[in-house]
Design a protein around this motif. Structure first.
Motif, PDB file in Angstrom:
ATOM      1  N   ALA A   9       0.813 -14.093  -6.295  1.00 38.47           N
ATOM      2  CA  ALA A   9       0.856 -12.633  -6.457  1.00 38.47           C
ATOM      3  C   ALA A   9       0.025 -11.919  -5.397  1.00 38.47           C
ATOM      4  N   ALA A  10      -1.124 -12.479  -5.025  1.00 38.00           N
ATOM      5  CA  ALA A  10      -1.965 -11.849  -4.001  1.00 38.00           C
ATOM      6  C   ALA A  10      -1.242 -11.818  -2.657  1.00 38.00           C
ATOM      7  N   LYS A  11      -0.579 -12.912  -2.308  1.00 42.50           N
ATOM      8  CA  LYS A  11       0.184 -12.963  -1.059  1.00 42.50           C
ATOM      9  C   LYS A  11       1.340 -11.969  -1.114  1.00 42.50           C
ATOM     10  N   PHE A  12       2.014 -11.883  -2.252  1.00 41.98           N
ATOM     11  CA  PHE A  12       3.122 -10.943  -2.430  1.00 41.98           C
ATOM     12  C   PHE A  12       2.661  -9.509  -2.178  1.00 41.98           C
ATOM     13  N   ASN A  13       1.531  -9.126  -2.785  1.00 34.91           N
ATOM     14  CA  ASN A  13       1.012  -7.767  -2.603  1.00 34.91           C
ATOM     15  C   ASN A  13       0.639  -7.506  -1.141  1.00 34.91           C
ATOM     16  N   SER A  14       0.004  -8.478  -0.500  1.00 32.26           N
ATOM     17  CA  SER A  14      -0.374  -8.317   0.907  1.00 32.26           C
ATOM     18  C   SER A  14       0.864  -8.203   1.792  1.00 32.26           C
ATOM     19  N   LEU A  15       1.891  -8.993   1.498  1.00 29.17           N
ATOM     20  CA  LEU A  15       3.143  -8.920   2.258  1.00 29.17           C
ATOM     21  C   LEU A  15       3.822  -7.564   2.077  1.00 29.17           C
ATOM     22  N   MET A  16       3.776  -7.029   0.859  1.00 27.60           N
ATOM     23  CA  MET A  16       4.361  -5.708   0.610  1.00 27.60           C
ATOM     24  C   MET A  16       3.626  -4.633   1.410  1.00 27.60           C
ATOM     25  N   ILE A  17       2.303  -4.688   1.416  1.00 22.64           N
ATOM     26  CA  ILE A  17       1.510  -3.713   2.164  1.00 22.64           C
ATOM     27  C   ILE A  17       1.798  -3.849   3.653  1.00 22.64           C
ATOM     28  N   TYR A  18       1.820  -5.067   4.137  1.00 22.11           N
ATOM     29  CA  TYR A  18       2.097  -5.321   5.558  1.00 22.11           C
ATOM     30  C   TYR A  18       3.474  -4.764   5.940  1.00 22.11           C
ATOM     31  N   THR A  19       4.487  -5.046   5.122  1.00 24.17           N
ATOM     32  CA  THR A  19       5.851  -4.612   5.403  1.00 24.17           C
ATOM     33  C   THR A  19       5.984  -3.096   5.345  1.00 24.17           C
ATOM     34  N   ALA A  20       5.292  -2.461   4.412  1.00 24.93           N
ATOM     35  CA  ALA A  20       5.416  -1.008   4.212  1.00 24.93           C
ATOM     36  C   ALA A  20       4.595  -0.186   5.209  1.00 24.93           C
ATOM     37  N   THR A  21       3.689  -0.826   5.933  1.00 24.38           N
ATOM     38  CA  THR A  21       2.840  -0.105   6.878  1.00 24.38           C
ATOM     39  C   THR A  21       3.657   0.380   8.072  1.00 24.38           C
ATOM     40  N   HIS A  22       3.394   1.602   8.502  1.00 30.31           N
ATOM     41  CA  HIS A  22       4.071   2.189   9.668  1.00 30.31           C
ATOM     42  C   HIS A  22       3.925   1.237  10.861  1.00 30.31           C
ATOM     43  N   LYS A  56      -7.727 -10.033   3.723  1.00 28.45           N
ATOM     44  CA  LYS A  56      -9.155 -10.108   4.050  1.00 28.45           C
ATOM     45  C   LYS A  56      -9.830  -8.743   4.046  1.00 28.45           C
ATOM     46  N   VAL A  57      -9.116  -7.724   4.537  1.00 30.96           N
ATOM     47  CA  VAL A  57      -9.727  -6.410   4.758  1.00 30.96           C
ATOM     48  C   VAL A  57      -9.782  -5.568   3.485  1.00 30.96           C
ATOM     49  N   LEU A  58      -8.708  -5.565   2.711  1.00 32.65           N
ATOM     50  CA  LEU A  58      -8.649  -4.698   1.532  1.00 32.65           C
ATOM     51  C   LEU A  58      -9.187  -5.400   0.292  1.00 32.65           C
ATOM     52  N   LYS A  59      -9.950  -4.660  -0.494  1.00 29.71           N
ATOM     53  CA  LYS A  59     -10.427  -5.176  -1.781  1.00 29.71           C
ATOM     54  C   LYS A  59      -9.280  -5.125  -2.779  1.00 29.71           C
ATOM     55  N   ARG A  60      -9.409  -5.850  -3.849  1.00 30.36           N
ATOM     56  CA  ARG A  60      -8.367  -5.957  -4.869  1.00 30.36           C
ATOM     57  C   ARG A  60      -7.933  -4.582  -5.387  1.00 30.36           C
ATOM     58  N   GLY A  61      -8.874  -3.733  -5.717  1.00 31.98           N
ATOM     59  CA  GLY A  61      -8.541  -2.403  -6.230  1.00 31.98           C
ATOM     60  C   GLY A  61      -7.844  -1.534  -5.187  1.00 31.98           C
ATOM     61  N   GLU A  62      -8.245  -1.697  -3.925  1.00 34.88           N
ATOM     62  CA  GLU A  62      -7.595  -0.951  -2.849  1.00 34.88           C
ATOM     63  C   GLU A  62      -6.151  -1.414  -2.686  1.00 34.88           C
ATOM     64  N   LYS A  63      -5.944  -2.726  -2.777  1.00 33.79           N
ATOM     65  CA  LYS A  63      -4.582  -3.248  -2.686  1.00 33.79           C
ATOM     66  C   LYS A  63      -3.727  -2.703  -3.826  1.00 33.79           C
ATOM     67  N   ASP A  64      -4.289  -2.662  -5.030  1.00 33.61           N
ATOM     68  CA  ASP A  64      -3.553  -2.110  -6.178  1.00 33.61           C
ATOM     69  C   ASP A  64      -3.168  -0.655  -5.929  1.00 33.61           C
ATOM     70  N   ALA A  65      -4.088   0.126  -5.375  1.00 36.65           N
ATOM     71  CA  ALA A  65      -3.818   1.540  -5.111  1.00 36.65           C
ATOM     72  C   ALA A  65      -2.723   1.709  -4.050  1.00 36.65           C
ATOM     73  N   VAL A  66      -2.745   0.863  -3.016  1.00 39.11           N
ATOM     74  CA  VAL A  66      -1.702   0.940  -1.982  1.00 39.11           C
ATOM     75  C   VAL A  66      -0.357   0.547  -2.575  1.00 39.11           C
ATOM     76  N   ILE A  67      -0.337  -0.503  -3.391  1.00 38.13           N
ATOM     77  CA  ILE A  67       0.905  -0.946  -4.035  1.00 38.13           C
ATOM     78  C   ILE A  67       1.469   0.174  -4.906  1.00 38.13           C
ATOM     79  N   GLU A  68       0.610   0.867  -5.653  1.00 39.58           N
ATOM     80  CA  GLU A  68       1.064   1.997  -6.473  1.00 39.58           C
ATOM     81  C   GLU A  68       1.705   3.077  -5.612  1.00 39.58           C
TER      82      GLU A  68
END
Length: 160
Positions: free
Chosen positions: A85-98, A126-138
């Motif tokens: 799940a952590a990799k999935f969230n990071s991949l989503m953030i990476y893909t969605a980034t401009h 590595k860079v984003l904390k868990r809560g920050e990743k959750d906020a970006v995913i939201e």
């Protein structure tokens, strides 16, 4: 074109233009970006832009985050085993980034060397904390169209 059809088209012109406008507006929301700011202890560290993802992009992230193994019980057929799940969230953030922000931030080789990673999605991790990743995913889910109908559904259920 005969006169009757021409008049019918002219009468329906506003409706047709509104429909076309709605389609164009829907298309624009696919590429709409919003800024996510990383703030820690009241200090803005950096920001990046994200957009919503479509089904295909989300499925690709899910596939990359799922470990597949060959199972002899199924004739050496590849079977999904573990989902990260952590990799999935990071991949989503990476893909969605401009793309410009992704190049400057997640695909920055200097950052990779300093953090010991070899891919952009690992740097997200590595860079984003868990809560920050959750906020970006939201935010990504909101831009992808999730949650809009849920608010209306909750209101409808309350009023019924």
């Amino acid at each position: 074109m005969d006169e009757i059809k021409r008049d019918e088209l002219l009468e329906a012109e506003n409706t047709i233009l509104q429909d076309i406008s709605g389609v164009l507006e829907a298309m624009e929301t696919v590429t709409r970006y919003e800024v996510f700011e990383v703030v820690r202890e009241g200090k803005k560290l950096f920001s990046f832009r994200v957009r919503g993802l479509d089904d295909e992009e989300i499925e690709k992230c899910r596939d990359q985050a799922t470990k597949v193994v060959k199972d002899r019980r199924f004739g050496s057929l590849a079977v999904p085993r573990d989902f990260n799940a952590a990799k999935f969230n990071s991949l989503m953030i990476y893909t969605a980034t401009h793309p410009e922000d992704r190049k400057a931030l997640w695909d920055n080789k200097t950052f990779w060397e300093k953090t010991g990673v070899v891919t952009g999605w690992q740097l997200v991790d590595k860079v984003l904390k868990r809560g920050e990743k959750d906020a970006v995913i939201e935010l990504i889910e909101k831009l992808s169209g999730y949650g809009e109908d849920n608010e209306n559904l909750e209101e409808t259920l309350k009023n019924s």
